[in-house]
Design an enzyme around this catalytic site. Structure first.
Site, PDB file in Angstrom:
ATOM      1  N   ASN A 123      43.988  44.658  38.985  1.00  0.00           N
ATOM      2  CA  ASN A 123      43.915  44.163  37.621  1.00  0.00           C
ATOM      3  C   ASN A 123      44.231  45.291  36.643  1.00  0.00           C
ATOM      4  O   ASN A 123      43.929  46.452  36.894  1.00  0.00           O
ATOM      5  CB  ASN A 123      42.500  43.606  37.364  1.00  0.00           C
ATOM      6  CG  ASN A 123      42.288  43.220  35.928  1.00  0.00           C
ATOM      7  OD1 ASN A 123      41.890  44.043  35.105  1.00  0.00           O
ATOM      8  ND2 ASN A 123      42.571  41.978  35.608  1.00  0.00           N
ATOM      9  N   CYS A 156      45.011  37.116  38.762  1.00  0.00           N
ATOM     10  CA  CYS A 156      43.809  36.695  38.041  1.00  0.00           C
ATOM     11  C   CYS A 156      44.138  35.960  36.739  1.00  0.00           C
ATOM     12  O   CYS A 156      43.247  35.441  36.070  1.00  0.00           O
ATOM     13  CB  CYS A 156      42.927  37.895  37.744  1.00  0.00           C
ATOM     14  SG  CYS A 156      43.717  39.110  36.666  1.00  0.00           S
TER      15      CYS A 156
END
Length: 183
Positions: A123, A156
């Site tokens: 991320n 995500c």
């Protein structure tokens, strides 16, 4: 051709290593695969074993040959060590000398002259976090070359830097590094 040790860690990008192993084998390289336990949640070791035509190493405590220490021997028998994908967790472990799994133990035991590449995937917030950036700088000081992640829509749902570099870029960096070793 070269003996490449590919270390795979627990990121959704692990599925891309199937194509990486296949491509490296087609180029004539020998590929030895190491996986963290988390990586096996994303991709089955058997897939990589079939493609690499080598045993996939998962457990640092598993010693298939009584006359050698597996993670030491693998390091001695490699021409290039690469971590794809490299998670924030594994990057931190490598930067701080942890040796608690097959990937980190083998990395720590590598001879000094073995080139080391690392392709982060995580991320954006994890990648840009000061701890991760500091760990990457530490690894560069240890001789690791970082293959920067790309900016993209992440698994995500966030958009930003942290997606695994394109396989073409990773393969090109492997070729460049191996060519440098033969000069």
């Amino acid at each position: 051709m070269a003996r490449i040790t590919l270390a795979i860690t627990g990121s959704i990008a692990a599925y891309k290593t199937v194509d990486l192993v296949s491509s490296l084998k087609k180029q004539g390289h020998s590929v030895t695969v190491l996986m963290t336990q988390a990586a096996t949640a994303f991709i089955q070791p058997l897939t990589l074993q079939v493609l690499s035509q080598n045993t996939v190493h998962l457990d640092v405590m598993q010693e298939p040959f009584p006359d050698q220490v597996n993670h030491i021997q693998i390091g001695k028998e490699t021409d290039l060590f690469i971590v794809v994908p490299a998670t924030a967790n594994t990057i931190a472990k490598l930067a701080h000398g942890f040796a608690d799994n097959m990937v980190t133990s083998t990395a720590l035991a590598l001879p000094d002259n073995i080139p080391k590449l690392l392709a982060p995937a995580m991320n954006t917030k994890m990648f840009t976090h000061p701890a991760t950036q500091s760990n990457l700088k530490t690894l560069e000081s240890y001789g690791y070359e970082i293959i920067s992640p790309k900016e993209s829509l992440l698994a995500c749902g966030d958009f930003g830097s942290g997606a695994l570099a394109d396989l073409e870029i990773i393969i090109e960096r492997i070729k460049e590094t191996l060519n440098e070793q033969t000069l």
